[in-house]
Design a protein around this motif. Structure first.
Motif, mmCIF file in Angstrom:
data_model
loop_
_atom_site.group_PDB
_atom_site.id
_atom_site.type_symbol
_atom_site.label_atom_id
_atom_site.label_comp_id
_atom_site.label_asym_id
_atom_site.label_seq_id
_atom_site.Cartn_x
_atom_site.Cartn_y
_atom_site.Cartn_z
ATOM 1 N N MET A 11 0.865 -1.180 -0.024
ATOM 2 C CA MET A 11 0.174 0.064 -0.001
ATOM 3 C C MET A 11 0.984 1.345 0.001
ATOM 4 O O MET A 11 1.672 1.344 0.533
ATOM 5 N N THR A 12 0.324 2.128 -0.705
ATOM 6 C CA THR A 12 1.149 3.661 -0.938
ATOM 7 C C THR A 12 0.518 4.333 0.358
ATOM 8 O O THR A 12 -0.535 4.098 0.946
ATOM 9 N N LYS A 13 1.580 5.499 0.858
ATOM 10 C CA LYS A 13 1.166 6.485 1.599
ATOM 11 C C LYS A 13 -0.338 7.018 1.432
ATOM 12 O O LYS A 13 -0.771 7.333 2.300
ATOM 13 N N SER A 14 -0.336 7.495 0.071
ATOM 14 C CA SER A 14 -1.587 8.275 -0.237
ATOM 15 C C SER A 14 -2.702 7.238 0.169
ATOM 16 O O SER A 14 -3.983 7.947 0.424
ATOM 17 N N THR A 15 -2.600 6.116 -0.229
ATOM 18 C CA THR A 15 -3.778 5.198 0.203
ATOM 19 C C THR A 15 -4.125 5.293 1.637
ATOM 20 O O THR A 15 -5.177 5.139 2.007
ATOM 21 N N LEU A 16 -3.138 4.868 2.258
ATOM 22 C CA LEU A 16 -3.468 4.832 3.832
ATOM 23 C C LEU A 16 -3.951 6.485 4.226
ATOM 24 O O LEU A 16 -4.769 6.258 5.104
ATOM 25 N N ASP A 17 -3.435 7.299 4.012
ATOM 26 C CA ASP A 17 -3.784 8.671 4.231
ATOM 27 C C ASP A 17 -5.536 8.730 3.857
ATOM 28 O O ASP A 17 -6.239 9.172 4.599
ATOM 29 N N ALA A 18 -5.838 8.407 2.568
ATOM 30 C CA ALA A 18 -7.285 8.355 2.143
ATOM 31 C C ALA A 18 -8.153 7.332 3.061
ATOM 32 O O ALA A 18 -9.235 7.693 3.504
ATOM 33 N N GLU A 19 -7.688 6.283 3.470
ATOM 34 C CA GLU A 19 -8.371 5.203 4.216
ATOM 35 C C GLU A 19 -8.616 5.881 5.509
ATOM 36 O O GLU A 19 -9.633 5.917 6.176
ATOM 37 N N ALA A 20 -7.519 6.522 6.234
ATOM 38 C CA ALA A 20 -7.702 7.307 7.479
ATOM 39 C C ALA A 20 -8.598 8.357 7.449
ATOM 40 O O ALA A 20 -9.506 8.390 8.295
ATOM 41 N N ILE A 21 -8.582 9.117 6.277
ATOM 42 C CA ILE A 21 -9.530 10.028 6.253
ATOM 43 C C ILE A 21 -10.921 9.486 6.053
ATOM 44 O O ILE A 21 -11.753 10.191 6.759
ATOM 45 N N LEU A 22 -11.100 8.832 5.339
ATOM 46 C CA LEU A 22 -12.585 8.108 5.246
ATOM 47 C C LEU A 22 -12.934 7.430 6.551
ATOM 48 O O LEU A 22 -14.242 7.484 6.629
ATOM 49 N N LYS A 23 -11.990 6.857 7.191
ATOM 50 C CA LYS A 23 -12.494 6.176 8.565
ATOM 51 C C LYS A 23 -12.895 7.221 9.546
ATOM 52 O O LYS A 23 -13.760 7.315 10.382
ATOM 53 N N ARG A 24 -12.298 8.333 9.449
ATOM 54 C CA ARG A 24 -12.776 9.654 10.519
ATOM 55 C C ARG A 24 -13.833 10.106 10.124
ATOM 56 O O ARG A 24 -14.660 10.826 10.897
ATOM 57 N N ALA A 25 -14.093 10.146 8.703
ATOM 58 C CA ALA A 25 -15.552 10.870 8.292
ATOM 59 C C ALA A 25 -16.574 9.991 8.453
ATOM 60 O O ALA A 25 -17.769 10.446 8.147
ATOM 61 N N ALA A 26 -16.437 8.717 8.451
ATOM 62 C CA ALA A 26 -17.563 7.758 8.491
ATOM 63 C C ALA A 26 -18.402 8.183 9.863
ATOM 64 O O ALA A 26 -17.841 8.377 10.962
ATOM 65 N N PRO A 27 -19.834 8.240 9.878
ATOM 66 C CA PRO A 27 -20.413 8.501 11.104
ATOM 67 C C PRO A 27 -20.429 7.520 12.144
ATOM 68 O O PRO A 27 -20.192 6.289 11.812
ATOM 69 N N LEU A 28 -20.597 8.114 13.404
ATOM 70 C CA LEU A 28 -20.612 7.173 14.472
ATOM 71 C C LEU A 28 -22.084 6.515 14.784
ATOM 72 O O LEU A 28 -22.726 7.387 15.258
ATOM 73 N N THR A 29 -22.331 5.431 14.421
ATOM 74 C CA THR A 29 -23.766 5.211 14.400
ATOM 75 C C THR A 29 -23.829 4.238 15.893
ATOM 76 O O THR A 29 -22.772 3.715 16.529
ATOM 77 N N HIS A 30 -25.028 4.057 16.232
ATOM 78 C CA HIS A 30 -25.056 2.971 17.362
ATOM 79 C C HIS A 30 -24.850 3.688 18.693
ATOM 80 O O HIS A 30 -24.420 2.816 19.554
ATOM 81 N N GLN A 31 -24.646 5.047 18.730
ATOM 82 C CA GLN A 31 -24.178 5.445 19.959
ATOM 83 C C GLN A 31 -25.366 5.568 20.998
ATOM 84 O O GLN A 31 -26.499 5.828 20.514
#
Length: 192
Positions: free
Chosen positions: A1-21
């Motif tokens: 995996m490239t660094k840009s892929t990791l950054d995009a995945e991290a960003i997408l993970k942080r942008a995902a809504p927190l559900t079932h809170q």
């Protein structure tokens, strides 16, 4: 995996809504938070209770207008369809003003349909369609209930003011008067 892929995945993970809170309520219904508004706790409590009753009934009246808007039939369909929707909008504005007044007093407003149904004094309408004269009669009866309630609240508010200056006469009476004025206009318009 490239660094840009990791950054995009991290960003997408942080942008995902927190559900079932889940968490505990921060203010239970029926309990007040003291607000710096120069009103006694008892005055705020009584005002919140009165306004929540008025709110439940105004929400029921609002929803009755929308029910009849959707279910109107017959030769006066177009005129009543528009009129009922107009009055729904007016009631919706009153609902917002009353709920905000409850918040200002440190209370929690009734909000969910099942709680409103348990609280309202307005008789429950059938699920099915009724004839236009019955719809209008039902709306007028609901208006009468809310108007009587608002007038009684407005009369009680100045009495509380004599025992504690700057009390619910400014908090409750104003909301009750706003509600009465809006309801009176809607009632007159529905009758004529």
């Amino acid at each position: 995996m490239t660094k840009s892929t990791l950054d995009a995945e991290a960003i997408l993970k942080r942008a995902a809504p927190l559900t079932h809170q889940q968490a505990h309520e921060i203010q239970p219904f029926g309990h007040l938070v003291r607000m710096p508004i120069a009103l006694s706790e008892q005055t705020c409590k009584e005002s919140v209770e009165n306004l929540n009753q008025l709110l439940a009934d105004t929400m029921t009246l609002r929803d009755l207008y929308k029910k009849h808007h959707w279910q109107i039939a017959g030769p006066t369909f177009y005129q009543l369809h528009l009129l009922f929707d107009k009055h729904y909008d007016e009631q919706n504005e009153l609902v917002d003003k009353i709920a905000e007044r409850i918040q200002l007093l440190g209370g929690v407003s009734v909000a969910m349909a099942h709680d409103v149904a348990e609280t309202t004094l307005i008789p429950r309408a059938p699920k099915g369609r009724e004839e236009a004269p019955v719809q209008i009669s039902r709306l007028l009866h609901a208006h009468e209930i809310v108007l009587k309630e608002a007038r009684a609240m407005a009369r009680r508010a100045p009495k509380a003011a004599t025992t504690a200056p700057m009390t619910c006469s400014s908090a409750t009476s104003s909301a009750a008067t706003n509600c009465r004025c809006g309801l009176s206009r809607s009632t007159w318009s529905t009758c004529h």
